[in-house]
Design an enzyme around this catalytic site. Structure first.
Site, mmCIF file in Angstrom:
data_model
loop_
_atom_site.group_PDB
_atom_site.id
_atom_site.type_symbol
_atom_site.label_atom_id
_atom_site.label_comp_id
_atom_site.label_asym_id
_atom_site.label_seq_id
_atom_site.Cartn_x
_atom_site.Cartn_y
_atom_site.Cartn_z
ATOM 1 C CB ALA A 142 -0.925 -0.011 1.215
ATOM 2 C CE1 TYR A 143 5.496 5.573 2.561
ATOM 3 C CE2 TYR A 143 7.131 3.905 2.025
ATOM 4 C CZ TYR A 143 6.818 5.219 2.326
ATOM 5 O OH TYR A 143 7.804 6.166 2.371
ATOM 6 C CB ALA A 144 5.563 0.166 -2.325
ATOM 7 C CB SER A 146 0.982 5.796 -1.654
ATOM 8 O OG SER A 146 2.094 5.766 -0.774
ATOM 9 C CE LYS A 147 6.225 8.309 0.141
ATOM 10 N NZ LYS A 147 6.239 9.787 0.230
#
Length: 279
Positions: A142-144, A146-147
């Protein structure tokens, strides 16, 4: 030159804002919540530096509109959160929050500020991205993602704004020991879901990398902001650049059937490593 740093209440943004101010630069430190204003004021006083501190939650339209009135020469889009967990387990509410903070809010803020830069035909937008915007680890999807979205936005924006004299650059930190990565592996504690339906027991997992001292990120970010560094992409620590390129290249030769039925190496490491493990 006036520099707006979002997410200046903690982490990279906190230290970068204070160090820019120590150089005598005009800094607006945007913090998410009012409670962070006092803490940053006290630290600035302790260091003998001056900076302007403003409440700026990038997901709050009113805060963004206030920021649009400021005269900003450089915008450091640093505000961000990290949601950990397997992509098939993360609740929808948490996933939406990940994108609101890391992608949508910063882009909406940038849209407002960049129009004033265009009128002056000068300015710089710096995105605090991540190596997670280039490659992806288990439990950080999820974080990756977004990045990865931030990387796409920055690349498009770089091409779109050249004719108006606006620079765009990214800073891409790897695994640094600021607490950010370890907190990512604790967000499951606030999930509103049915734990019995999860594929993994997150109480047994930790961030699957040893972590570096964050000093190089501060130096590089400040260099990009001040123009001492003019590279578009700026990965830190530099020793992991080759590793990142190899990981990107491996996708061209990896087969979807490779390792089926076996636990991946990094998934296993997440079970084995202790939180906050330094290099």
């Amino acid at each position: 030159m006036t520099i707006l740093v979002t997410g200046a209440g903690t982490g990279f943004g906190y230290e970068v804002a204070l160090r820019l101010a120590a150089k005598g630069l005009s800094v607006i430190a945007g913090v998410e919540i009012v409670a962070q204003v006092h803490a940053l004021e006290q630290e600035a006083k302790r260091r003998g530096v001056q900076l302007r501190i403003e409440k700026l939650d990038v997901t709050h339209e009113g805060d963004r509109r206030n920021a649009a009135e400021w005269d900003v020469d450089v915008l450091l889009n640093n505000a961000g959160i990290s949601e950990g967990g397997a992509t098939v387990d993360i609740p929808a509410e948490n996933l939406r929050r990940q994108y609101e903070v890391n992608v949508i809010g910063p882009l909406m803020l940038t849209q407002m500020i960049v129009k004033k830069m265009v009128a002056k035909k000068r300015g710089k937008i710096v995105f605090m991205s991540s190596v997670a915007g280039l490659t992806t680890d288990p439990f950080a999807g999820a974080y990756a993602s977004s990045k990865h979205a931030v990387e796409a936005i920055a690349e498009a924006m770089s091409q779109e704004l050249k004719e108006f004299g606006i620079e765009v650059a990214t800073v891409n930190p790897g695994p640094f020991l600021t607490g950010f990565n370890d907190r990512m592996f604790e967000t499951w504690k606030n999930w509103q879901d049915d734990p019995s339906q999860r594929l993994f027991d997150y109480s047994k997992l930790a961030f699957p990398h040893e972590q570096y001292d964050p000093e190089p990120v501060y130096a590089t970010t400040i260099g990009v902001i001040t123009g001492e560094i003019v590279s578009y992409r700026n990965v830190e620590p530099k020793e992991i650049i080759d590793q990142q390129r190899k990981q990107l290249d491996s996708a061209w030769t990896r087969k979807s059937t490779d390792g089926l039925g076996q636990r991946s190496e990094l998934v296993q490491k997440a079970f084995d490593i202790k939180p906050g493990m330094p290099i």
